[in-house]
Design a protein around this motif. Structure first.
Motif, mmCIF file in Angstrom:
data_model
loop_
_atom_site.group_PDB
_atom_site.id
_atom_site.type_symbol
_atom_site.label_atom_id
_atom_site.label_comp_id
_atom_site.label_asym_id
_atom_site.label_seq_id
_atom_site.Cartn_x
_atom_site.Cartn_y
_atom_site.Cartn_z
ATOM 1 N N ALA A 159 0.861 -1.290 -0.092
ATOM 2 C CA ALA A 159 -0.009 -0.184 0.051
ATOM 3 C C ALA A 159 1.086 1.215 -0.007
ATOM 4 O O ALA A 159 0.657 2.205 -0.780
ATOM 5 N N MET A 160 1.854 1.187 0.767
ATOM 6 C CA MET A 160 2.871 2.466 0.913
ATOM 7 C C MET A 160 3.615 2.788 -0.684
ATOM 8 O O MET A 160 3.584 4.001 -1.018
ATOM 9 N N LEU A 161 3.814 1.453 -1.263
ATOM 10 C CA LEU A 161 4.796 1.900 -2.124
ATOM 11 C C LEU A 161 3.981 1.954 -3.859
ATOM 12 O O LEU A 161 4.433 2.675 -4.569
ATOM 13 N N TYR A 162 2.705 1.494 -3.651
ATOM 14 C CA TYR A 162 1.930 1.231 -4.920
ATOM 15 C C TYR A 162 0.645 1.923 -4.915
ATOM 16 O O TYR A 162 0.027 2.211 -5.998
ATOM 17 N N THR A 163 0.117 2.033 -3.666
ATOM 18 C CA THR A 163 -1.312 2.478 -3.803
ATOM 19 C C THR A 163 -1.747 3.806 -3.028
ATOM 20 O O THR A 163 -0.997 4.900 -3.292
ATOM 21 N N MET A 169 5.017 8.728 1.625
ATOM 22 C CA MET A 169 5.231 7.402 2.292
ATOM 23 C C MET A 169 5.406 7.444 3.858
ATOM 24 O O MET A 169 4.968 6.598 4.686
ATOM 25 N N ALA A 170 6.206 8.459 4.174
ATOM 26 C CA ALA A 170 6.501 8.528 5.666
ATOM 27 C C ALA A 170 5.289 8.969 6.384
ATOM 28 O O ALA A 170 4.884 8.239 7.382
ATOM 29 N N THR A 230 12.418 9.540 -5.123
ATOM 30 C CA THR A 230 11.639 10.159 -4.194
ATOM 31 C C THR A 230 10.049 9.902 -4.309
ATOM 32 O O THR A 230 9.770 9.486 -5.467
ATOM 33 N N ASP A 231 9.109 10.179 -3.623
ATOM 34 C CA ASP A 231 8.014 10.093 -3.635
ATOM 35 C C ASP A 231 7.415 11.409 -3.973
ATOM 36 O O ASP A 231 8.072 12.308 -4.041
ATOM 37 N N SER A 240 13.829 1.344 -0.306
ATOM 38 C CA SER A 240 13.685 0.377 -1.553
ATOM 39 C C SER A 240 14.081 1.083 -2.921
ATOM 40 O O SER A 240 14.871 0.145 -3.700
ATOM 41 N N TYR A 241 14.190 2.494 -3.069
ATOM 42 C CA TYR A 241 14.423 2.774 -4.676
ATOM 43 C C TYR A 241 15.503 3.437 -4.853
ATOM 44 O O TYR A 241 15.782 4.540 -5.616
ATOM 45 N N SER A 242 16.713 3.104 -4.387
ATOM 46 C CA SER A 242 17.941 3.392 -4.857
ATOM 47 C C SER A 242 18.545 2.481 -5.913
ATOM 48 O O SER A 242 18.332 1.237 -5.994
#
Length: 370
Positions: A159-163, A169-170, A230-231, A240-242
């Motif tokens: 849910a945090m990463l995709y929805t 996210m924080a 970044t979000d 997750s996203y480096s």
């Protein structure tokens, strides 16, 4: 001619200078060392790079393996679309990269571990008793579910990463209630990591934050491939996203292998590295998962705890790692002076850290026993 009293001091300084000159560090690229060969290397490659039917999406599939020994590149191999110049998604290796960036900020005196998170991230004010060191040990106490694609309906991280959480996210993580006392229960949480990333913003200030991972860590290490998403709120997705090339990620490993030192500069304080490598005091190993590494300060440890076996019994106890989804790994083995990067696309659980490390040690450090 120096007086006899000064000769020992002069000799000591000369010896220290000689040791400093003998230590190898990468410049624009890694210095090449002697590449090992023979049956042990072949056995390692048979495990790390087996023939696989990618249509089935099962089995071990390494995209890249890079081995650094005592500051020299002694082995590398790539597969699939990944090449030496390819920045690869690191998934949760990002968490340990975030911890290393935070280590630089810690050395600059920007925060203390026992401070409340809300001091640097006001959106966390609803959890005043959660401190930064709790987040560093994934022990916030948040009612978080770190389930992935196999259980998406109840997964906090999906849910945090995709929805519904992807815009901030924080803040999404901060909205979760507590279901444990902060600092007393380990529960792996990408939410904890992204709250730390938001707190870093408060530590260094809005103006510095946008370039801080580069100015603090990547540029001093000579890393030029790094990408960090970044979000929508502009917070680095520290969970997750480096993305980095395998050679560049190995630079972070060498920094950690040498206790936070890069050349003559102590980029990360030694007490921060010691914190990263200290097991979470209240961690209880799961007997059903004997190969699970022990959580440290946003790194993973091969420490043997009382009443439990060492997670990777064929690797030395001082080994530690940054680990990510689908087999991403940065292994640091200080006593062997080894740093090993592995990028992968493992999908079925057939890859095992201990098997990989056992074969790697036989191939790349055969004279040193764990």
């Amino acid at each position: 001619m120096p007086t006899p009293l000064l000769r020992p001091l002069g000799l000591a300084l000369c010896l220290a200078a000689g040791l400093a000159r003998a230590e190898t560090w990468p410049a624009a690229d890694w210095q090449q060392g002697t590449a090992p060969s023979g049956g042990a290397v072949q056995a390692f490659e048979s495990y790390a790079f087996p023939q696989r039917d990618d249509a089935s999406r099962t089995g071990v599939r390494s995209d890249a393996v890079v081995v650094i020994r005592d500051g020299e590149l002694i082995y590398e191999r790539y597969a699939g679309p990944t090449r030496a110049e390819t920045p690869h998604l690191t998934w949760s290796v990002s968490k340990s990269l975030l911890a290393t960036v935070l280590g630089v900020a810690y050395g600059e005196g920007r925060f203390k571990l026992d401070e409340p998170v809300a001091r640097y991230y006001p959106a966390f004010a609803g959890h005043p008793n959660v401190h930064l060191d709790h987040l560093m040990h994934w022990a916030s106490g948040l009612a978080w579910q770190e389930d992935y694609e196999y259980a998406p309906l109840k997964s906090s991280v999906v849910a945090m990463l995709y929805t519904r959480g992807r815009g901030d996210m924080a803040a999404f993580a901060a909205e979760h209630p507590l279901d444990a006392v902060p600092g007393k229960r380990f529960r792996y949480s990408s939410g904890d990591s992204n709250v730390l990333s938001a707190a870093l913003r408060g530590m260094v200030g809005e103006e510095a934050y946008g370039n801080y991972p580069w100015s603090a860590l990547f540029e001093p290490l000579g890393i030029h491939s790094a990408v960090w998403e970044t979000d929508a709120a502009g917070t680095y997705v520290g969970s997750s996203y480096s993305y980095l090339t395998a050679r560049d990620l190995a630079r972070v490993g060498l920094l950690m292998q040498r206790g936070g030192r890069w050349g003559e500069r102590h980029l990360v304080p030694s007490d921060w590295v010691a914190f990263n490598r200290k097991p979470f005091a209240d961690y209880q190993p799961d007997p059903a998962k004997p190969g699970d590494a022990v959580p440290g300060g946003h790194w993973w440890l091969n420490t043997q705890l009382q009443g439990a076996a060492r997670p990777w019994p064929d690797a030395p106890e001082d080994a530690f790692a940054a680990l990510g989804h689908w087999g991403q790994a940065l292994y640091v083995l200080p006593s062997q002076k080894l740093v090993i990067v592995r990028y992968a696309d493992d999908r079925d659980g057939s890859y095992h850290h201990n098997d990989f490390l056992k074969l790697a040690l036989a191939a790349f450090a055969p004279e040193v026993k764990p």
